[in-house]
Design a protein around this motif. Structure first.
Motif, PDB file in Angstrom:
ATOM      1  N   PHE A  34       0.937  -1.279   0.116  1.00  0.00           N
ATOM      2  CA  PHE A  34       0.040  -0.073   0.109  1.00  0.00           C
ATOM      3  C   PHE A  34       0.796   1.110  -0.029  1.00  0.00           C
ATOM      4  O   PHE A  34       0.575   2.412  -0.773  1.00  0.00           O
ATOM      5  CB  PHE A  34      -0.986   0.087   1.129  1.00  0.00           C
ATOM      6  N   VAL A  39      -1.789   3.919  -1.491  1.00  0.00           N
ATOM      7  CA  VAL A  39      -3.076   3.665  -1.052  1.00  0.00           C
ATOM      8  C   VAL A  39      -3.351   4.513   0.212  1.00  0.00           C
ATOM      9  O   VAL A  39      -2.443   4.371   0.999  1.00  0.00           O
ATOM     10  CB  VAL A  39      -3.287   2.239  -0.941  1.00  0.00           C
ATOM     11  N   TYR A  61      -3.263   5.215   7.752  1.00  0.00           N
ATOM     12  CA  TYR A  61      -4.236   5.079   6.709  1.00  0.00           C
ATOM     13  C   TYR A  61      -5.711   5.419   7.218  1.00  0.00           C
ATOM     14  O   TYR A  61      -5.965   5.435   8.324  1.00  0.00           O
ATOM     15  CB  TYR A  61      -4.442   3.397   6.429  1.00  0.00           C
ATOM     16  N   GLY A 105      -8.885   2.694  -2.151  1.00  0.00           N
ATOM     17  CA  GLY A 105      -7.821   2.254  -2.823  1.00  0.00           C
ATOM     18  C   GLY A 105      -7.443   0.849  -2.640  1.00  0.00           C
ATOM     19  O   GLY A 105      -6.653   0.297  -3.340  1.00  0.00           O
ATOM     20  N   ALA A 106      -8.017   0.267  -1.494  1.00  0.00           N
ATOM     21  CA  ALA A 106      -7.869  -1.136  -1.249  1.00  0.00           C
ATOM     22  C   ALA A 106      -8.966  -1.659  -0.481  1.00  0.00           C
ATOM     23  O   ALA A 106      -9.610  -0.793   0.329  1.00  0.00           O
ATOM     24  CB  ALA A 106      -6.622  -1.331  -0.341  1.00  0.00           C
ATOM     25  N   GLY A 136      -7.362  -0.314  -7.969  1.00  0.00           N
ATOM     26  CA  GLY A 136      -7.446  -0.833  -6.557  1.00  0.00           C
ATOM     27  C   GLY A 136      -7.048  -2.161  -6.328  1.00  0.00           C
ATOM     28  O   GLY A 136      -6.948  -2.993  -7.010  1.00  0.00           O
TER      29      GLY A 136
END
Ligand SMILES: C[S@@+](CC[C@H](N)C(=O)[O-])C[C@H]1O[C@@H](n2cnc3c(N)ncnc32)[C@H](O)[C@@H]1O
Length: 211
Positions: A34, A39, A61, A105-106, A136
């Motif tokens: 990531f 991400v 995150y 993004g994930a 993603g």
């Protein structure tokens, strides 16, 4: 409230179920990935009582959690608050993800996606595809029908080919779909497979990218 939600609610009502300090063994691999790919926003689908929310929040995150067990989400919220963290948590079914298209993004789905009959799993996969940005990342772990796989899950009633509803243990009343690898790859064929490895519980860990 259906059996499955009740079962997880019951487990979480006894207190935290997953150890915050023992996230899935591939989280460091995910963090590296990531970080390298910038991400920022992650969805923890079926976040439970929050061990991965905790791990990724601490690293900075923006990680959001969804689960259909409200008690699990309350535990997650409390545990994050104890260390000064907070995030958006939503009580919903994974077959209807209440975020807009291409938001994340994930998406991580750790020991969760197989908790449905196949039609529910297909709707969940569609939803994951919808909320992921193009390019993603999707990380998903599953129990499989590998001959040497986790046979401890096999006590129950088969409600459709490959899907058992457990009749004992902590997962009593909870459906588990046991994928074969070709079936799993076929169901996820809208995504590009990037990596496949096995965890120490004989679970398959798959990394995909949204095409
Ligand atoms: C084995 S636990 C895994 C929790 C978390 N991913 C982890 O690894 O710590 C499975 C989780 O999936 C959730 N779950 C099961 N079926 C669900 C559904 N249809 N929609 C949303 N969450 C679901 C349960 O409430 C439970 O928290």
């Amino acid at each position: 409230m259906d059996n499955e939600v009740m079962s997880w609610e019951k487990l979480y009502s006894k207190g935290p179920f997953f150890n915050l300090e023992s996230p899935h063994e591939e989280v460091e691999f995910l963090h590296e990935l990531f970080k390298k790919n910038n991400v920022e926003t992650i969805l923890d689908l079926g976040c439970g009582d929050g061990r991965h929310l905790y791990y990724f929040s601490k690293l900075g995150y923006r990680i959001y959690g969804l689960d259909n067990a409200r008690t699990g989400l309350c535990l997650a919220q409390e545990r994050l608050a104890q260390v000064g963290l907070a995030t958006e948590l939503v009580c919903a079914d994974m077959t209807a993800i209440p975020w807009h298209d291409e938001f994340f993004g994930a998406v991580i789905v750790i020991q969760v996606i197989y908790h449905n009959p196949i039609e529910g799993i297909r709707r969940t996969i569609e939803e994951i595809h919808r909320v992921l940005k193009p390019g993603g990342w999707l990380f998903v772990t599953v129990s499989t029908c590998k001959p040497l796989g986790p046979m401890r899950y096999y006590s129950g009633v088969e409600i459709e080919p490959g899907t058992m509803v457990m009749d004992e243990g902590p997962d009593k009343g909870v459906p588990h779909h046991f994928f074969t690898m070709p079936e799993l790859l076929d169901e996820l064929s809208r995504f590009a497979l990037i990596d496949l490895r096995w965890d120490s519980y004989s679970g398959a860990c798959l990394l995909f990218r949204r095409r």
